[in-house]
Design a protein around this motif. Sequence first.
Motif, mmCIF file in Angstrom:
data_model
loop_
_atom_site.group_PDB
_atom_site.id
_atom_site.type_symbol
_atom_site.label_atom_id
_atom_site.label_comp_id
_atom_site.label_asym_id
_atom_site.label_seq_id
_atom_site.Cartn_x
_atom_site.Cartn_y
_atom_site.Cartn_z
ATOM 1 N N MET A 1 58.437 36.441 -86.282
ATOM 2 C CA MET A 1 59.084 37.542 -85.116
ATOM 3 C C MET A 1 59.245 36.217 -84.153
ATOM 4 O O MET A 1 58.425 35.177 -83.937
ATOM 5 C CB MET A 1 58.490 38.810 -84.333
ATOM 6 C CG MET A 1 59.809 38.706 -83.157
ATOM 7 S SD MET A 1 59.263 40.282 -82.120
ATOM 8 C CE MET A 1 59.820 41.464 -82.941
ATOM 9 N N LEU A 2 60.609 35.573 -83.833
ATOM 10 C CA LEU A 2 60.804 34.394 -83.065
ATOM 11 C C LEU A 2 62.140 35.286 -82.472
ATOM 12 O O LEU A 2 62.683 35.781 -82.032
ATOM 13 C CB LEU A 2 62.197 33.562 -83.641
ATOM 14 C CG LEU A 2 62.758 32.826 -83.287
ATOM 15 C CD1 LEU A 2 61.388 32.131 -82.532
ATOM 16 C CD2 LEU A 2 63.651 32.074 -84.138
ATOM 17 N N VAL A 3 61.316 35.712 -81.180
ATOM 18 C CA VAL A 3 61.687 35.527 -79.802
ATOM 19 C C VAL A 3 62.477 34.771 -79.026
ATOM 20 O O VAL A 3 61.702 33.301 -78.476
ATOM 21 C CB VAL A 3 61.079 36.407 -78.471
ATOM 22 C CG1 VAL A 3 61.824 36.927 -77.602
ATOM 23 C CG2 VAL A 3 59.981 37.368 -79.238
ATOM 24 N N LEU A 4 63.487 34.747 -78.471
ATOM 25 C CA LEU A 4 64.559 33.509 -77.854
ATOM 26 C C LEU A 4 65.085 34.275 -76.706
ATOM 27 O O LEU A 4 65.651 34.864 -76.707
ATOM 28 C CB LEU A 4 65.944 33.449 -79.018
ATOM 29 C CG LEU A 4 65.179 32.509 -80.249
ATOM 30 C CD1 LEU A 4 66.802 32.333 -80.874
ATOM 31 C CD2 LEU A 4 64.812 31.486 -80.368
ATOM 32 N N GLY A 5 64.850 32.550 -76.203
ATOM 33 C CA GLY A 5 66.073 33.132 -74.369
ATOM 34 C C GLY A 5 67.286 32.388 -74.512
ATOM 35 O O GLY A 5 67.394 31.273 -74.710
#
Length: 173
Positions: A1-5
């Motif tokens: 999973m790639l979590v981006l802000g």
Amino acid sequence: MLVLGHGAGGDVDAPDLEAVTAAVVPFGVTVARVTQPYRVAGRRAPAPAGHLDEAWVDVVRSLAPAGPLVLGGRSSGARVACRTAAELGAVGVVALAFPTHPPGKPERLRVDELPLDRPTLVVNGDRDPFGVPPVVGMVQLHVVPGADHSLKKAVEPVAGFVLSFLRANGWAT
């Protein structure tokens, strides 16, 4: 999973975040783009760093990723991802338009926020008024000629760098 802000004044629909999402999803990467609570509340100015980090940690933990976790974001979101990577057990970090210093204040470096102990991809434009960080620790740096802090004119190369980084580390098929 790639979590981006997102960045301080922006949102999760920033062109580079959208391009990265479109590029990596076909390769088995689940992407979550996270809106900070201050933006959800309709405010433009970000909360203090500690509040940003706390909210980010809460959201990422609630996602309960099953596989490897890669944190990332653009600008302020990149800083949050970098600062929380160890606490959240991220295997890597993607920092787009990492703000090395405030504009016009190169003496106020933020390089100490970059993780030294895990693979970290930094992509900045060579015309970014926030500067370009040096290579430290396990940082892989790509500087895009002609691109500014928005990276709007470089979304395809940015997405390509991120996909290559994820694939090289075995986090994308």
